[in-house]
Scaffold this active site. Structure first.
Site, PDB file in Angstrom:
ATOM      1  N   HIS A  23      -8.850  -4.722  11.270  1.00 57.77           N
ATOM      2  CA  HIS A  23      -8.941  -3.135  10.997  1.00 57.77           C
ATOM      3  C   HIS A  23      -8.385  -2.838   9.624  1.00 57.77           C
ATOM      4  O   HIS A  23      -8.524  -1.491   9.235  1.00 57.77           O
ATOM      5  CB  HIS A  23      -8.170  -2.473  11.849  1.00 57.77           C
TER       6      HIS A  23
HETATM    7  C1  UD1 Z   1      -3.105   2.594  11.152  1.00 54.61           C
HETATM    8  C2  UD1 Z   1      -2.012   2.187  10.039  1.00 54.61           C
HETATM    9  C3  UD1 Z   1      -1.898   0.703  10.307  1.00 54.61           C
HETATM   10  C4  UD1 Z   1      -1.856   0.152  11.587  1.00 54.61           C
HETATM   11  C5  UD1 Z   1      -2.838   0.658  12.472  1.00 54.61           C
HETATM   12  C6  UD1 Z   1      -3.051   0.162  14.026  1.00 54.61           C
HETATM   13  C7  UD1 Z   1      -1.681   3.737   8.139  1.00 54.61           C
HETATM   14  C8  UD1 Z   1      -1.797   3.825   6.581  1.00 54.61           C
HETATM   15  N1  UD1 Z   1      -2.191   2.546   8.678  1.00 54.61           N
HETATM   16  O1  UD1 Z   1      -4.538   2.113  10.448  1.00 54.61           O
HETATM   17  O2  UD1 Z   1      -0.824   0.377   9.506  1.00 54.61           O
HETATM   18  O3  UD1 Z   1      -1.709  -1.228  11.729  1.00 54.61           O
HETATM   19  O4  UD1 Z   1      -2.983   2.125  12.641  1.00 54.61           O
HETATM   20  O5  UD1 Z   1      -4.212   0.379  14.583  1.00 54.61           O
HETATM   21  O6  UD1 Z   1      -0.990   4.299   8.744  1.00 54.61           O
HETATM   22  N2  UD1 Z   1      -9.893   6.430  14.035  1.00 54.61           N
HETATM   23  C9  UD1 Z   1     -10.625   6.555  15.186  1.00 54.61           C
HETATM   24  N3  UD1 Z   1      -9.690   7.006  16.371  1.00 54.61           N
HETATM   25  C10 UD1 Z   1      -8.483   7.154  16.312  1.00 54.61           C
HETATM   26  C11 UD1 Z   1      -7.837   6.804  15.088  1.00 54.61           C
HETATM   27  C12 UD1 Z   1      -8.583   6.471  13.793  1.00 54.61           C
HETATM   28  O7  UD1 Z   1     -11.796   6.811  15.253  1.00 54.61           O
HETATM   29  O8  UD1 Z   1      -7.806   7.238  17.236  1.00 54.61           O
HETATM   30  C13 UD1 Z   1     -10.679   6.099  12.815  1.00 54.61           C
HETATM   31  C14 UD1 Z   1     -10.861   7.195  11.724  1.00 54.61           C
HETATM   32  O9  UD1 Z   1     -12.276   7.102  11.623  1.00 54.61           O
HETATM   33  C15 UD1 Z   1      -9.995   6.708  10.731  1.00 54.61           C
HETATM   34  C16 UD1 Z   1     -10.143   5.270  10.762  1.00 54.61           C
HETATM   35  O10 UD1 Z   1     -10.138   5.057  12.137  1.00 54.61           O
HETATM   36  O11 UD1 Z   1     -10.639   7.354   9.582  1.00 54.61           O
HETATM   37  C17 UD1 Z   1      -8.633   5.040  10.168  1.00 54.61           C
HETATM   38  O12 UD1 Z   1      -7.493   5.504  10.897  1.00 54.61           O
HETATM   39  P1  UD1 Z   1      -6.151   5.613  10.351  1.00 54.61           P
HETATM   40  O13 UD1 Z   1      -4.952   5.896  11.394  1.00 54.61           O
HETATM   41  O14 UD1 Z   1      -6.018   6.209   8.974  1.00 54.61           O
HETATM   42  O15 UD1 Z   1      -5.750   4.050  10.040  1.00 54.61           O
HETATM   43  P2  UD1 Z   1      -5.922   2.741  10.784  1.00 54.61           P
HETATM   44  O16 UD1 Z   1      -6.825   1.844  10.248  1.00 54.61           O
HETATM   45  O17 UD1 Z   1      -6.050   3.081  12.281  1.00 54.61           O
END
Ligand code: UD1
Length: 356
Positions: A205
């Site tokens: 991820h």
């Molecule tokens: C985040 C953390 C990372 C952690 C990870 C665990 C930061 C910078 N990163 O990364 O350190 O290891 O969580 O999973 O805080 N999305 C969904 N549904 C959700 C959440 C996210 O569809 O419930 C998608 C969204 O499109 C979003 C992308 O995932 O743009 C990234 O989500 P984000 O929370 O920014 O970062 P993670 O990659 O989950």
């Protein structure tokens, strides 16, 4: 009664909070949980609260996905008003996500003592958003709980000595507590019974893999070619890009939606090997004594690499081919992450700090 506000928002923080939350309660500390909403997907959030029996958040700020600066700023603005309203004695944050950074900033600006759990971790790679979040949070923290000796020495190198406590790792506490429950309750072992102890488990991820189409394609191609059955719970971030590149069905890789904590523990325990770019999973693999290959340039959990339990691929994916074709034979195993009692130690230290 001592009042602590805990700020969580992303999947690994729910896992980290579960045992410490119980320990705070046992120590007579009143905890109020604020969920930033960074993870809003049911399978990334609600299922964890349910399975880990975590206290419901008092408030979900519903921030959701945005660009990093925007997301952190939106969290900061809302957290500040919540903290002004509630005036807790301390604010507690976990790990290195944008929710951690926003919580740390909000507390520091209001001069509320801030407690950082999992302090002192460093990858020394500032292209990772998590590294920036860790550095800033540790600079602002009043109490810093370092999970390992290495984390304590990383803090020392940055001149951070005051308020640092070597506590052990709260994820080790969660694993120790929930593994027997998972082995009893999880239905996922039935689903993959035919490949029990024969499959590898894959998670990806990190932006460095999940946002890079050609790299992700190459990783999946290498795994496909290895021919080893691979269970791959796909993070929503990775799913977006995978849906663009997935062609015909694979007979090697089983793409499944994200799973809850109990299923994940079982999938890890029954795997022959784990391939991941997650920090927490590298550590869980080590705790479960399952060899791990980390698909990243470096790791902040350096202890796991000491005796061959964790091999770090680096940028060059030829190393992944090499590691898969000649599996490592791990050696000595040492309890780097504590004895499953970190949460109790942290709760006691917090009480002592606030003199109750
Ligand atoms: C985040 C953390 C990372 C952690 C990870 C665990 C930061 C910078 N990163 O990364 O350190 O290891 O969580 O999973 O805080 N999305 C969904 N549904 C959700 C959440 C996210 O569809 O419930 C998608 C969204 O499109 C979003 C992308 O995932 O743009 C990234 O989500 P984000 O929370 O920014 O970062 P993670 O990659 O989950």
């Amino acid at each position: 009664m001592l009042k602590i506000t805990t700020i969580v928002g992303a999947r690994p923080q729910f896992v980290k909070a579960s045992r410490l939350s119980a320990a705070l309660k046992a120590a007579g500390i009143r905890e109020n949980i604020l969920h930033t909403g960074q993870h809003y997907h049911d399978r990334l959030s609600r299922i964890f609260f349910r399975e880990l029996k975590l206290k419901k958040p008092t408030l979900n700020l519903g921030i959701g996905s945005m660009a990093h600066g925007q997301q952190t700023a939106a969290m900061l603005a809302k957290l500040e008003s919540c903290l002004i309203r509630n005036r807790p004695d301390g604010v507690l944050v976990y790990g290195d996500t944008n929710s951690t950074l926003a919580g740390a900033l909000a507390a520091a600006k209001l001069q509320i003592p801030m407690i950082h759990i999992e302090a002192g971790l460093r990858s020394y790679n500032r292209t990772m958003p998590e590294e920036i979040n860790r550095i800033v949070t540790d600079q602002l923290a009043t109490l810093l709980f370092a999970p390992t000796r290495l984390a304590v020495s990383n803090l020392k190198k940055e001149g951070i000595r005051s308020g640092v406590h070597f506590s052990g790792d709260v994820m080790a506490d969660s694993l120790q507590h929930f593994l027997p429950i998972a082995m009893k309750q999880s239905a996922i072992q039935k689903r993959f019974r035919a490949i029990h102890h024969k499959y590898q488990l894959l998670t990806l991820h990190r932006p460095s893999n999940a946002d890079d189409l050609s790299r992700l394609k190459k990783i999946l191609w290498i795994i496909e070619k290895s021919g080893v059955p691979t269970v791959f719970p796909v993070h929503p971030r990775t799913q977006k890009i995978i849906s663009k590149i997935r062609g015909k069905r694979s007979n090697v890789i089983f793409f499944i939606p994200p799973v809850g904590y109990l299923d994940m523990l079982v999938l890890q325990k029954n795997a022959v090997r784990i391939l991941t770019d997650s920090g927490g999973i590298q550590k869980e693999a080590y705790l479960l004594k399952v060899p791990c290959i980390t698909i990243r340039s470096e790791t902040e959990w350096k202890e796991t690499t000491q005796h061959g339990w964790n091999q770090v691929v680096g940028r060059n994916l030829d190393n992944l081919v090499r590691f898969l074709s000649r599996p490592a034979k791990p050696g000595k195993w040492l309890p780097y992450y504590g004895n499953g009692k970190a949460s109790t130690k942290i709760a006691k230290t917090i009480r002592h700090f606030f003199k109750i």
